[in-house]
Design an enzyme around this catalytic site. Structure first.
Site, short mmCIF file in Angstrom:
data_model
loop_
_atom_site.label_atom_id
_atom_site.label_comp_id
_atom_site.label_asym_id
_atom_site.label_seq_id
_atom_site.Cartn_x
_atom_site.Cartn_y
_atom_site.Cartn_z
N CYS A 1 -44.50 25.67 35.86
CA CYS A 1 -43.08 25.66 36.22
C CYS A 1 -42.25 26.38 35.17
O CYS A 1 -42.30 26.04 33.98
CB CYS A 1 -42.59 24.22 36.38
SG CYS A 1 -40.83 24.12 36.78
N LYS B 1 -52.68 24.24 37.49
CA LYS B 1 -51.98 25.47 37.90
C LYS B 1 -51.23 26.00 36.69
O LYS B 1 -50.46 25.26 36.06
CB LYS B 1 -51.02 25.20 39.06
CG LYS B 1 -50.40 26.47 39.66
CD LYS B 1 -49.64 26.15 40.95
CE LYS B 1 -49.21 27.43 41.67
NZ LYS B 1 -48.12 28.13 40.99
N GLY C 1 -49.07 34.46 43.64
CA GLY C 1 -47.95 35.25 43.17
C GLY C 1 -47.75 36.55 43.91
O GLY C 1 -48.65 37.38 43.99
#
Length: 323
Positions: A113, A154, A214
């Protein structure tokens, strides 16, 4: 059977966790569309649940992941893995165990994040500058939850840059993570194109499955990502919200959902649960704005409803397009 054999016997297609976007309602709609198209998501990951000072009560887990009340899946049968974000290993482990006891199919740990408010409180991608701590969090969670429940992570390619990518890779190797998803940009690069899929290759040396993420907006991007990253597994984010048929088009270009067939799903979205109608309308407008990148009809509808505050008026406009 290993997790690799159980979960990765064929290329996986995943729906990404996106704070403020892929909430339970959006997950329900997008996973239903994918299922209807005959190419369901293999699983999705929830928005992150912030872990700070204590083990969260059940109602918090249920608020973020109501799918836990129905065997951890959406109505269409897509498993939802529970994502946690925090920096204290033991506390992360205790909360991961709590989620597992509530029926989480898997635990995912967020080290990607880029939000300043999160990073300033030592969460998300800022931990990429602390690979040892990242390793300790993953390994502690892995030890805390039952062996049959996978623990994944992640990450991004780095925080300010990719200078410590080798240390990050080694931390993952030592952590006991069962698989890894990589958003192919640094925190500093945010969501600005391009994504550096080729830099994921360095992680494919690890003896665990690697998932690329992405800047995948269409099937061509997906195939380019697969080729450049050297992994067949992809996680779809904003591209899946913009084109809900993207997950199916990767493997079957003829699998398309036309605007007419998408209308019923938009109406279902507007009839979903929210704090109030204004919140729901705001969420719908956010989705419609993204759909306008993939559908001309969405652009036209946006011009009619961008200032509309009455939910039924929007529903009526959609129903009128059904003919």
């Amino acid at each position: 059977m290993s997790f690799s054999d159980q979960f990765f016997s064929s290329p996986v297609r995943l729906l990404a966790p996106m704070e403020g976007l892929t909430d339970p309602l959006m997950r329900q709609i997008l996973t239903q569309i994918a299922s209807d198209l005959g190419r369901p998501y293999d699983w999705s990951v929830s928005e992150f649940i912030r872990i700070t000072h204590h083990v969260l009560p059940e109602h918090v887990f249920y608020r973020f992941v109501p799918e836990l009340l129905q065997s951890g899946t959406t109505d269409s049968g897509t498993p939802i893995h529970v994502q946690l974000l925090g920096s204290e290993p033991k506390l992360m482990g205790a909360n991961a165990l709590a989620a597992a006891e509530l029926g989480a199919p898997a635990i995912d740990l967020n080290f990607g994040c880029p939000a300043k408010t999160v990073n300033n409180h030592r969460g998300g991608s800022v931990l990429l500058d602390e690979p040892r701590l990242m390793r300790d969090i993953i390994s502690t969670v892995r030890e805390a939850v039952p062996a049959h429940i996978p623990v994944s992570a992640k990450i991004r390619l780095g925080y300010n840059d990719t200078n410590n990518i080798d240390d990050i890779r080694q931390a993952i190797a030592d952590s006991g993570a069962d698989w890894l998803t990589i958003h192919a940009r640094t925190k500093t690069q945010g969501y600005k194109p391009p994504a550096y899929w080729e830099k994921i290759v360095a992680f494919t040396e690890l003896p665990i499955p690697i998932i690329a993420n992405g800047e995948i907006w269409n099937a061509q991007h997906a195939h380019q990502c697969i080729e450049q990253s050297h992994t067949s597994h992809v996680m779809l984010g904003r591209g899946a919200v913009t084109r809900p048929d993207l997950v199916a088009q990767i493997d079957n270009p003829e699998s398309v959902i036309e605007w007419q067939h998408l209308i019923a799903h938009q109406i279902a979205f507007l009839q979903g649960e929210a704090k109030n109608d204004l919140v729901l309308i705001g969420r719908y407008k956010q989705w419609l704005g993204m759909l306008s990148k993939g559908y001309v009809e969405a652009k036209q509808l946006w011009e009619h409803i961008k200032r509309e505050r009455n939910k039924q008026t929007i529903v009526d406009l959609l129903q009128a397009q059904l003919g």
